[in-house]
Design a protein around this motif. Structure first.
Motif, short mmCIF file in Angstrom:
data_model
loop_
_atom_site.label_atom_id
_atom_site.label_comp_id
_atom_site.label_asym_id
_atom_site.label_seq_id
_atom_site.Cartn_x
_atom_site.Cartn_y
_atom_site.Cartn_z
N CYS A 150 0.86 -1.18 0.00
CA CYS A 150 0.00 0.00 0.00
C CYS A 150 0.90 1.23 0.00
CB CYS A 150 -0.92 0.00 1.21
SG CYS A 150 -2.11 -1.36 1.20
N GLY A 151 0.32 2.43 -0.15
CA GLY A 151 1.16 3.60 -0.28
C GLY A 151 0.60 4.86 0.32
N VAL A 152 1.50 5.74 0.70
CA VAL A 152 1.15 7.12 1.05
C VAL A 152 1.98 8.04 0.17
CG1 VAL A 152 0.39 6.68 3.40
CG2 VAL A 152 2.80 7.19 2.97
N LEU A 153 1.39 9.15 -0.23
CA LEU A 153 2.02 10.06 -1.17
C LEU A 153 2.27 11.42 -0.55
CD1 LEU A 153 2.83 11.03 -4.07
CD2 LEU A 153 0.38 11.49 -4.45
N LYS A 181 -3.21 6.89 0.46
CA LYS A 181 -3.59 8.19 0.99
C LYS A 181 -2.59 9.26 0.57
CE LYS A 181 -7.18 7.09 3.67
NZ LYS A 181 -8.53 7.66 3.44
N THR A 182 -3.11 10.46 0.35
CA THR A 182 -2.28 11.63 0.09
C THR A 182 -2.07 12.40 1.38
OG1 THR A 182 -2.84 11.93 -2.25
CG2 THR A 182 -2.27 13.90 -1.01
N LEU A 183 -0.82 12.71 1.67
CA LEU A 183 -0.48 13.54 2.82
C LEU A 183 -0.34 14.99 2.34
CD1 LEU A 183 2.30 11.27 4.40
CD2 LEU A 183 -0.18 11.19 4.80
N VAL A 184 -1.21 15.84 2.80
CA VAL A 184 -1.17 17.25 2.39
C VAL A 184 -0.23 17.98 3.33
CG1 VAL A 184 -2.55 19.30 1.87
CG2 VAL A 184 -3.55 17.03 1.57
N VAL A 185 1.06 17.89 3.02
CA VAL A 185 2.10 18.48 3.87
C VAL A 185 3.18 19.11 3.00
CG1 VAL A 185 1.74 16.89 5.80
CG2 VAL A 185 3.33 16.27 3.96
N ARG A 186 3.99 19.94 3.63
CA ARG A 186 5.14 20.54 2.95
C ARG A 186 6.36 19.63 3.11
NH1 ARG A 186 3.65 25.92 1.99
NH2 ARG A 186 1.83 26.55 3.24
N SER A 187 7.43 19.99 2.41
CA SER A 187 8.64 19.15 2.39
C SER A 187 9.24 18.99 3.78
CB SER A 187 9.68 19.76 1.45
OG SER A 187 9.21 19.75 0.12
N LYS A 188 9.06 19.96 4.64
CA LYS A 188 9.65 19.88 5.98
C LYS A 188 9.08 18.73 6.80
CE LYS A 188 6.57 23.25 8.03
NZ LYS A 188 5.57 23.55 8.33
N ALA A 189 7.93 18.18 6.38
CA ALA A 189 7.31 17.08 7.12
C ALA A 189 7.85 15.72 6.69
CB ALA A 189 5.80 17.12 6.92
N ILE A 190 8.68 15.67 5.64
CA ILE A 190 9.12 14.38 5.11
C ILE A 190 9.88 13.56 6.15
CG2 ILE A 190 10.73 13.30 3.47
CD1 ILE A 190 9.88 15.40 1.43
#
Length: 457
Positions: A150-153, A181-190
């Motif tokens: 499964c995946g998160v993006l 699921k899509t994670l609606v976050v900015r790069s700092k959350a990676i």
């Protein structure tokens, strides 16, 4: 915090999205993991039907999805339609071939039975860029789902609408809720996402700098990573090439996706005796491209994805000219009203080692022409880079071309008399600072599985 999608044609805000909190991110990952515990038990027939339904929905919604791409990152509508159809094709490809790729492999040993089995590993994190906002995702997602993962993006913030549209298509298939699921976050959350114990692997398409950071963190956590990074693809134009036809292919390869592709042609290495004639053909082919509104059906070249990317590209051009290169086409920001991100098709000649355009990846509609004395010199120049994604050779001597492609050019993909491109059936990826691991083909589906030995005495 708010994440905005901005139209590169005029700088207007298309839509604003509320950023996921740390708690919401954790909840989404846990939801996907819980779905995986069930999904991993499904058989290949079920997964194939799942992918075929996704492909069907992609084809049904292609106009809508192409429009989102045009608005969010400036992709011409015709190119967007082709991208969505390619996503459907990769889903169909793995639906048809995935079971064979992942079938148990019997191995003769002293045991009464021994074999290799390919088992899913869990939730894979995909960190994807804006330039091919659907294709980049589906070339990871289709094999991942077929393998039982499964995946998160975490998509580029500017194409959040595309990211959520992909999530909706997977959900609307009706097959298995919550597997993506899509994670609606900015790069700092990676960092916090990679750190999550339920994330078992990560795949990234992006810059070399981004790849270095992800590789470092994934390595520290002993998590598998696949990295498809930057490229500065060389195209070798030999003396016996069909120059007019080659120039047209090269123009298309340089300007694909408004010049914003890791495997776009970047460096045209031309043997001296045909350089003037090839350059003339290339200039005519690039100048003929129709620039305009990406929503217009006849547009071949739209804006770059963001104004700051266009401005960075322009500075690369100006610095290379200051270092001694010649600009024979474009090289200027068009005087269009509004906060646009357009850039003219541009050709730099006389590019030499040490110049910025020789050393760095040029990510936009700018072609650099480098002179080679002969074939050996052309190969030397082609390999004089820290990248290694794709390469191409243009010549009528197919035996020579195959030798160059197979044995002498240092790249993950080498094409003869054709522009470099990805295909669902062929492995895709690079070497050196263009990354490691492979997507697509049988190799791509084996990247994120447990290659398990089973031994029965």
């Amino acid at each position: 915090m708010i994440i905005s999608s901005i139209n590169p044609v005029n700088g207007s805000i298309i839509k604003e999205y509320k950023e996921d909190t740390t708690e919401i991110v954790k909840q989404k990952i846990d939801q996907v993991h819980q779905s995986w515990l069930i999904y991993r038990t499904t058989d290949f027939e079920y997964r194939a039907a799942f992918l075929k339904k996704i492909a069907e929905l992609l084809n049904e919604r292609k106009e809508e999805l192409a429009r989102i791409m045009a608005l969010e990152m400036g992709k011409p509508i015709k190119a967007g339609l082709a991208e969505v159809q390619k996503c459907a094709s990769v889903c169909d490809y793995y639906a048809i071939n995935g079971a064979d790729f992942l079938a148990d492999q019997l191995v003769e040993t002293v045991a009464s039975k021994s074999y290799v089995s390919f088992q899913p590993i869990g939730v894979v994190l995909a960190i994807m860029p804006w330039n091919f906002p659907f294709w980049q995702v589906f070339r990871f997602l289709a094999p991942a789902l077929m393998a039982g993962n499964c995946g998160v993006l975490k998509h580029s913030s500017g194409v959040t609408g595309c990211a959520l549209a992909i999530e909706k298509i997977v959900e609307d298939s009706g097959f298995h809720s919550g597997v993506f699921k899509t994670l609606v976050v900015r790069s700092k959350a990676i960092n916090q996402v990679i750190e999550h114990p339920l994330i078992k692997a990560v795949t990234l398409t992006g810059s070399t700098v981004a790849g270095q950071k992800v590789a470092e963190q994934a390595g520290r956590l002993i998590k598998k990573a696949v990295l498809e990074l930057g490229g500065s693809d060389p195209y070798l134009i030999l003396a016996d090439a069909n120059l007019e036809k080659s120039a047209q292919i090269c123009a298309d390869a340089r300007l694909i996706n408004n010049g914003q592709s890791c495997i776009a042609a970047k460096r045209f290495i031309v043997v001296k005796e045909v350089e003037e004639k090839f350059t003339s053909y290339l200039k005519a082919a690039m100048a003929a491209k129709i620039t305009g509104d990406p929503l217009a059906n006849d547009t071949e070249l739209g804006p770059m994805a963001r104004v700051e990317l266009r401005d960075e590209l322009h500075q690369q051009v100006l610095k290379t000219i200051a270092q001694g290169a010649n600009c024979i086409l474009g090289g200027e920001i068009p005087a269009t009203d509004g906060n646009h991100a357009y850039y003219q098709p541009t050709i730099l000649t006389g590019v030499k080692k040490g110049m910025l355009a020789y050393e760095e990846e040029i990510f936009g509609p700018v072609a650099t022409i480098i002179t080679a004395t002969d074939v050996a010199d052309a190969v030397r120049i082609a390999n004089d880079t820290h990248f290694g994604l794709g390469a191409a050779v243009f010549t009528q001597d197919l035996a020579l071309a195959e030798d160059l492609a197979r044995n002498q050019l240092d790249a993950g993909s080498c094409f003869v008399n054709e522009g470099v491109k990805s295909d669902p059936a062929l492995p895709f990826g690079g070497i050196n600072q263009s990354g490691y691991g492979r997507e697509l083909g049988s190799f791509g589906i084996h990247e994120f599985v447990n290659i398990k030995t089973v031994y029965i005495k």
